[in-house]
Every structure is written in structure tokens, then in C-alpha cells.
Design a protein around this motif. Structure first.
Motif, PDB file in Angstrom:
ATOM      1  N   SER A  52     -27.000 -38.111  48.949  1.00 55.31           N
ATOM      2  CA  SER A  52     -25.955 -39.112  48.769  1.00 55.31           C
ATOM      3  C   SER A  52     -25.644 -39.797  50.093  1.00 55.31           C
ATOM      4  O   SER A  52     -25.523 -41.017  50.171  1.00 55.31           O
ATOM      5  N   GLU A  53     -25.541 -38.994  51.154  1.00 54.51           N
ATOM      6  CA  GLU A  53     -25.294 -39.537  52.488  1.00 54.51           C
ATOM      7  C   GLU A  53     -26.426 -40.470  52.917  1.00 54.51           C
ATOM      8  O   GLU A  53     -26.174 -41.535  53.469  1.00 54.51           O
ATOM      9  N   LEU A  54     -27.645 -40.029  52.646  1.00 53.41           N
ATOM     10  CA  LEU A  54     -28.809 -40.833  53.004  1.00 53.41           C
ATOM     11  C   LEU A  54     -28.774 -42.192  52.307  1.00 53.41           C
ATOM     12  O   LEU A  54     -29.027 -43.225  52.934  1.00 53.41           O
ATOM     13  N   ASN A  55     -28.478 -42.163  51.040  1.00 52.59           N
ATOM     14  CA  ASN A  55     -28.408 -43.420  50.283  1.00 52.59           C
ATOM     15  C   ASN A  55     -27.370 -44.349  50.880  1.00 52.59           C
ATOM     16  O   ASN A  55     -27.583 -45.561  50.986  1.00 52.59           O
ATOM     17  N   GLN A  56     -26.249 -43.764  51.237  1.00 49.30           N
ATOM     18  CA  GLN A  56     -25.159 -44.538  51.825  1.00 49.30           C
ATOM     19  C   GLN A  56     -25.614 -45.189  53.134  1.00 49.30           C
ATOM     20  O   GLN A  56     -25.419 -46.386  53.344  1.00 49.30           O
ATOM     21  N   LEU A  57     -26.264 -44.379  53.974  1.00 49.23           N
ATOM     22  CA  LEU A  57     -26.734 -44.879  55.270  1.00 49.23           C
ATOM     23  C   LEU A  57     -27.759 -45.990  55.109  1.00 49.23           C
ATOM     24  O   LEU A  57     -27.720 -46.988  55.839  1.00 49.23           O
ATOM     25  N   LYS A  59     -28.015 -48.106  52.818  1.00 54.58           N
ATOM     26  CA  LYS A  59     -27.310 -49.347  52.463  1.00 54.58           C
ATOM     27  C   LYS A  59     -26.657 -49.979  53.685  1.00 54.58           C
ATOM     28  O   LYS A  59     -26.739 -51.190  53.907  1.00 54.58           O
ATOM     29  N   GLU A  60     -26.026 -49.141  54.463  1.00 53.63           N
ATOM     30  CA  GLU A  60     -25.348 -49.650  55.656  1.00 53.63           C
ATOM     31  C   GLU A  60     -26.353 -50.286  56.626  1.00 53.63           C
ATOM     32  O   GLU A  60     -26.087 -51.340  57.188  1.00 53.63           O
ATOM     33  N   ILE A  61     -27.485 -49.621  56.802  1.00 55.54           N
ATOM     34  CA  ILE A  61     -28.497 -50.158  57.715  1.00 55.54           C
ATOM     35  C   ILE A  61     -28.978 -51.527  57.242  1.00 55.54           C
ATOM     36  O   ILE A  61     -29.137 -52.466  58.035  1.00 55.54           O
ATOM     37  N   GLY A  62     -29.159 -51.642  55.945  1.00 60.33           N
ATOM     38  CA  GLY A  62     -29.548 -52.926  55.374  1.00 60.33           C
ATOM     39  C   GLY A  62     -28.544 -54.004  55.735  1.00 60.33           C
ATOM     40  O   GLY A  62     -28.914 -55.103  56.165  1.00 60.33           O
ATOM     41  N   GLN A  63     -27.266 -53.690  55.599  1.00 64.50           N
ATOM     42  CA  GLN A  63     -26.205 -54.642  55.932  1.00 64.50           C
ATOM     43  C   GLN A  63     -26.232 -55.014  57.419  1.00 64.50           C
ATOM     44  O   GLN A  63     -26.107 -56.179  57.782  1.00 64.50           O
ATOM     45  N   LEU A  64     -26.402 -53.979  58.244  1.00 64.60           N
ATOM     46  CA  LEU A  64     -26.399 -54.199  59.693  1.00 64.60           C
ATOM     47  C   LEU A  64     -27.532 -55.126  60.112  1.00 64.60           C
ATOM     48  O   LEU A  64     -27.355 -56.013  60.950  1.00 64.60           O
ATOM     49  N   PHE A  65     -28.719 -54.906  59.514  1.00 64.93           N
ATOM     50  CA  PHE A  65     -29.849 -55.778  59.829  1.00 64.93           C
ATOM     51  C   PHE A  65     -29.542 -57.217  59.449  1.00 64.93           C
ATOM     52  O   PHE A  65     -29.865 -58.160  60.160  1.00 64.93           O
ATOM     53  N   LYS A  66     -28.922 -57.345  58.301  1.00 62.34           N
ATOM     54  CA  LYS A  66     -28.625 -58.683  57.806  1.00 62.34           C
ATOM     55  C   LYS A  66     -27.652 -59.407  58.729  1.00 62.34           C
ATOM     56  O   LYS A  66     -27.790 -60.594  58.988  1.00 62.34           O
ATOM     57  N   SER A  67     -26.653 -58.671  59.199  1.00 56.34           N
ATOM     58  CA  SER A  67     -25.655 -59.320  60.053  1.00 56.34           C
ATOM     59  C   SER A  67     -26.116 -59.340  61.509  1.00 56.34           C
ATOM     60  O   SER A  67     -25.365 -59.740  62.391  1.00 56.34           O
ATOM     61  N   GLY A  68     -27.346 -58.872  61.747  1.00 54.49           N
ATOM     62  CA  GLY A  68     -27.922 -59.004  63.079  1.00 54.49           C
ATOM     63  C   GLY A  68     -27.494 -57.942  64.065  1.00 54.49           C
ATOM     64  O   GLY A  68     -27.776 -58.037  65.256  1.00 54.49           O
ATOM     65  N   GLU A  69     -26.807 -56.909  63.587  1.00 55.59           N
ATOM     66  CA  GLU A  69     -26.364 -55.866  64.517  1.00 55.59           C
ATOM     67  C   GLU A  69     -27.459 -54.814  64.692  1.00 55.59           C
ATOM     68  O   GLU A  69     -27.349 -53.697  64.202  1.00 55.59           O
ATOM     69  N   LYS A  70     -28.479 -55.195  65.426  1.00 57.85           N
ATOM     70  CA  LYS A  70     -29.668 -54.365  65.522  1.00 57.85           C
ATOM     71  C   LYS A  70     -29.422 -53.025  66.205  1.00 57.85           C
ATOM     72  O   LYS A  70     -29.972 -52.001  65.804  1.00 57.85           O
ATOM     73  N   GLU A  71     -28.601 -53.049  67.230  1.00 56.41           N
ATOM     74  CA  GLU A  71     -28.390 -51.804  67.979  1.00 56.41           C
ATOM     75  C   GLU A  71     -27.718 -50.757  67.110  1.00 56.41           C
ATOM     76  O   GLU A  71     -28.112 -49.601  67.096  1.00 56.41           O
ATOM     77  N   GLU A  74     -30.215 -49.303  64.737  1.00 55.95           N
ATOM     78  CA  GLU A  74     -31.116 -48.326  65.344  1.00 55.95           C
ATOM     79  C   GLU A  74     -30.422 -46.979  65.501  1.00 55.95           C
ATOM     80  O   GLU A  74     -31.017 -45.920  65.283  1.00 55.95           O
ATOM     81  N   LEU A  75     -29.144 -47.043  65.843  1.00 55.99           N
ATOM     82  CA  LEU A  75     -28.350 -45.820  65.996  1.00 55.99           C
ATOM     83  C   LEU A  75     -28.290 -45.067  64.670  1.00 55.99           C
ATOM     84  O   LEU A  75     -28.463 -43.839  64.600  1.00 55.99           O
ATOM     85  N   ALA A  76     -28.036 -45.815  63.626  1.00 56.06           N
ATOM     86  CA  ALA A  76     -27.946 -45.200  62.296  1.00 56.06           C
ATOM     87  C   ALA A  76     -29.279 -44.599  61.886  1.00 56.06           C
ATOM     88  O   ALA A  76     -29.326 -43.580  61.204  1.00 56.06           O
ATOM     89  N   LYS A  77     -30.351 -45.223  62.354  1.00 54.78           N
ATOM     90  CA  LYS A  77     -31.672 -44.715  61.992  1.00 54.78           C
ATOM     91  C   LYS A  77     -31.895 -43.303  62.530  1.00 54.78           C
ATOM     92  O   LYS A  77     -32.512 -42.472  61.872  1.00 54.78           O
TER      93      LYS A  77
END
Length: 425
Positions: A52-57, A59-71, A74-77
Motif C-alpha cells: 500500500s505504501e509503495l503504491n502511494q509513493l 503516485k507521488e513520484i508521478g506527480q513530482l515528475f510532472k510538476s518538475g520537482e526532480k530532486e 529522486e529522494l522518494a525513489k
RNA sequence: GGUGAGAUGGGUGAGUGGCUUAAACCAUCAGUUUGCUAAACUGACGUACGGGUAACCGUACCGCGGGUUCGAAUCCCGCUCUCACCGCCA
């Protein structure tokens, strides 16, 4: 395969039932299964949480990439990769626990019904319905069926052995016609009884053999075609019941009543002696099988109905028979209760088993995932039952022996329309 | 045996990396409307496991098994099955 939830609910009943089969370690085995299932649940809950946590993360990473917050992404990765090592450990754990649990469950036979007598050998079987008339006696020169076969040229074991090996009879002339007549007679009777006729495949895959419980219990009893990974059926029960593997029946579909004629192939490894003489035990024989899928609350009654059906056949063939209720020790691995039909052979002076009628309750359907939707829309396991109606080779033997006269063998009246002859002379 | 195409819910069938919580239609069930039937409209509508008295929540599942990726019905590999054509054949 037994249901774990059932074992949890009726633990004592299950243990007592299994002990009736002579399974002295029943208590330990049942406890082990429940403990393993507890372990499985615990790991499952833990694993689900991590996933469940993984799924959540993700999704968040997808959002971050979209809004250009690359750093940040990467941290979330790195967080994800840590979580993933944890989940993969848990996945390995749950896999091995599940395999162990399944193996333990497969090793447990069905729980006998409360009315099954306890006992270890066939001597402990209970006579459920005895033959009340005096047993027939034959005059001194009465012959066993293998000698009758020779005299009237009904079957030929020597030639069968030449073609295939011992235990493969060659039926000839009257014998071949008698078998064909019996098959047709039994199939017609089954149709009259409301059973839908089917002609199933005679070779089945591993899933099917497992579905009805021949595997792993009776591995050594089946012929196996290695090249194609197929088993020759030991009974039509296997293909007929597997018609309904992975099926969810509608309420109106029940009861299912089907029948089929097939040859049956059994290795009968380790059999020898007088009891295997003639047609008493062979590697290939013909059989008409009846199969039923029932709602749990109706299965006891269905079993009685099947007993009546088989009784009717034996009466039509004018054969003296009795019905045994098998004791725990003699009960087949997958059956909750079994009634055996035995025909008395005056020539051999012994009772010969010609039919076996069983209720498997949910033992087979659990493995088969054979369910039905009840009135509340819930899926429930159905009960499966089956019985021989009837096994040919031994019925032929019984007819020959019981209906022999000085002038030949008299065909039972009801069978004459099927044979086309009244006497074997 | 050879070649090619395919496998998505009860059925038909869309979906080429995040907008899918799998569209749409059909079937089914419930309700509304209606003199009855039909039609129309509204809603519901997979399986398994786990947590919870329950409402509900979580997880997995798009033929099966692996892999790539933060993320797969979708991309890659292997297998199985189905269909078509060719060869052989009762």
C-alpha cells in the motif's frame, strides 16, 4: 482438500473424525495447519501494508515528475527501493508458507461423517443393508467365471496378455456383446434417472487429476503418458467432475446430475493371488459413472437417491447384493462417506465389490473451486458425489456365475432387449 | 509437424507506460413509471486474501510464469491454450 476455516471452526470434530481413519497424529497435523495459516495471515497483513505504501509513493513520484520537482522525486525513489527489499523478503516468506500449508492440507484426508463406523480394516465395515433372502446355492459342478469364460468363449486372458499384459482381458463374441449391452442398459437407466450423458476425454492433465484428489494420493495407481504429461483416467469421476472445475454455478443450475461411460485404467501395483483371478481385478475395465453436484444441505439425500439407483440396477440384473457402510480405515482418501455394493458369487463363495457410492462434501470442490451462488449472492462450495452404476467387468463375472445353469448362462429378463439373445450356450 | 493471428469482467469489445477506480454496449438484478406486457429512466452488478460487529478499508488478479520501471492490461522473455491456413491422418 479440507478447508482451513472449517478446521478452525470444528477443530475437535475434525480431529476425532480423522482419528477414526486411524490417523493417530491427527491432532498435531490439524494444529500445524492452523498455526501455518495464522502465520500466513500475519505475513499477508504486513505485506499488504508495505505494498500500500509503495503504491502511494509511486503516485507521488508521478506527480513530482510532472510538476518538475526532480530532486524530491529522486529522494522518494530511494525510499521505494528500501521498501522493495522488505516486500520481496515478505513475498518469499509468504510463498514458502503457502506451499507448506498446501502440502500439509493435501496430506490430510477427508473428515469422515459422524455415522461412519470406526475401524481399520474391511472387517470393520458395517452391513448397511443385508441380503435377506437365503443366499443362492449352485450345484456342485458350478464354475467360477474364468472357467465359464473358457467354456463359452466369453473372454480370453491369455490373448489379452499377449497383446498387452496380464490384466487386460480380451472380450470375445457373447462376452463382447454382453458388455456392450450392459453399457447401453446402464446408460439408459441413468438417463431415466435424470443424469445427463457425457463422453469425456480418457486422458486428463495434472490439474484434473489433482482436482478430484487422485493426485497426490494415488499417483502410483494411474498410468501416466510421460511424453504428453497426461494421465489415463482410473474412473470417469475424474473428467466428469472436472467439467465443473473453476465454475461458479447459479442457484438454478443445481443439482447437477451427469453420467458417462468410459473405460478405466488402473495399474493395481502390488495386487496378486486368488482375489485377482479372472475379472476380479484388471487393469482395464468399463464403467458407467454417475456424478452429482449438490447444495450442501441436499447432499445426504442425494447420496440415498444414488444408492436407490444402483440398487435398482442390481435388482434388474437379478443379482443378490448387500450394501456396506465403509469404516474409517477403509474409506477412500477423499470421501466423507462411502457405501459399497457387493454381489454374492455362489461360485466363488464370496462377496464381490461392484459399486462404490460416495459423498465427498467440499473436499473435491475446494480443490476444484467449484462453487455456487446462494440466495444471498454469496459464493459457497458445493458438495460433489459420485458412484459406479455400474462397473462392468465384475458385473459380467457376477452374471456369469449367478445365472449359470446346466444348459448355459441365462440372461436376466431386463437385459435381453439389449443383448438380443436369451442364453449364452 | 510448419506458418500466421489472437487470449481483457457473464457476453461483445475499447484500452500502446501514470488522466483506468478497465470505457461503452448487451445480459442479469432491484427500483421508478405503467391498466397488463413492452419500452424508457435510475441504480446495482467480478474473484480471492487480509483487517473490522458492521458500514467499510487494504492487497492481488486483464491466459500462465518471469523480467524492465518510481509506476505495466500496455514494453521485453518463456510457456499454455484458441482460431485460421498448409502437411499428415481415422
Amino acid at each position: 482438500m479440507l478447508e482451513v476455516n472449517q478446521l478452525r471452526q470444528d477443530t475437535d470434530k475434525a480431529i476425532k473424525g480423522l482419528e477414526k481413519r486411524g490417523l493417530s497424529a491427527a491432532q498435531q497435523l490439524v494444529k500445524d495447519v492452523i498455526a501455518l495459516d495464522d502465520e500466513r495471515k500475519q505475513i499477508q497483513a504486513n505485506l499488504d501494508e508495505h505494498l500500500s505504501e509503495l503504491n502511494q509513493l509511486a503516485k507521488e513520484i508521478g506527480q513530482l515528475f510532472k510538476s518538475g520537482e526532480k530532486e524530491k522525486a529522486e529522494l522518494a525513489k530511494t525510499e521505494v527501493s528500501q521498501l522493495k527489499t522488505k516486500t520481496s523478503v515478505l513475498e518469499d516468506q509468504i510463498r514458502s508458507v503457502k506451499i507448506e500449508l498446501e502440502n500439509k492440507l493435501l496430506d490430510l484426508p477427508n473428515v469422515p461423517q459422524s455415522i461412519v463406523p470406526s475401524g481399520t480394516t474391511e472387517d470393520d465395515n458395517e452391513v448397511y443393508r443385508d441380503w435377506t433372502d437365503p443366499l443362492p446355492t449352485l450345484d456342485d459342478n458350478a464354475l467360477p467365471h474364468w472357467e465359464l469364460a473358457e467354456r463359452y468363449k466369453i473372454f480370453d486372458l491369455k490373448t489379452g496378455a499377449k497383446i498387452s499384459g496380464s490384466g487386460f482381458p480380451l472380450f470375445v463374441g457373447y462376452g463382447a456383446k454382453l458388455q456392450r449391452a450392459l453399457v447401453n442398459f446402464f446408460l439408459d437407466k441413468a438417463s431415466e434417472g435424470g443424469y445427463l450423458e457425457m463422453q469425456p476425454p480418457l486422458l486428463v492433465n495434472e490439474d484434473s487429476a489433482r482436482g478430484t484428489g487422485q493426485l497426490p494420493d494415488k499417483d502410483g495407481q494411474m498410468y501416466f503418458v510421460e511424453r504428453d504429461n497426461l494421465y489415463l483416467i482410473p474412473t470417469a469421476e475424474v473428467p466428469l467432475t472436472n467439467v465443473y472445475r473453476d465454475v461458479i454455478l447459479k442457484t438454478d443450475d443445481l443439482p447437477v446430475k451427469i453420467c458417462g461411460y468410459t473405460p478405466c485404467f488402473r495399474r493395481e501395483a502390488g495386487s496378486y493371488g486368488a482375489h485377482v483371478k479372472g475379472l476380479n481385478r484388471v487393469h482395464q475395465f468399463d464403467k458407467v459413472e454417475i456424478v452429482r453436484i449438490e447444495r450442501p444441505e441436499n447432499s445426504d439425500e442425494a447420496l440415498m437417491d444414488m444408492l436407490n439407483h444402483v440398487s435398482g440396477l442390481l435388482e434388474a440384473l437379478e443379482l443378490p447384493y448387500r450394501i456396506l457402510r465403509l469404516c474409517g480405515g477403509d474409506l477412500g482418501f477423499t470421501a466423507a462417506i462411502t457405501y459399497d455394493f457387493e454381489v454374492y458369487s455362489a461360485a466363488q463363495k464370496r462377496w464381490l465389490e461392484v459399486s462404490s457410492v460416495s459423498n465427498f462434501e467440499t473436499y473435491q470442490t475446494n480443490r476444484l473451486k467449484l462453487r455456487f451462488k446462494d440466495e444471498d449472492g454469496k459464493n459457497k462450495l458445493a458438495h460433489s458425489l459420485n458412484g459406479s452404476a455400474l462397473a462392468l467387468a465384475r458385473i459380467v463375472a457376477s452374471i456369469l456365475e449367478n445365472h449359470q445353469t446346466g444348459d448355459g448362462i441365462k440372461i436376466p429378463k431386463q437385459l435381453i432387449p439389449y443383448t438380443g439373445f436369451e442364453w449364452i450356450k
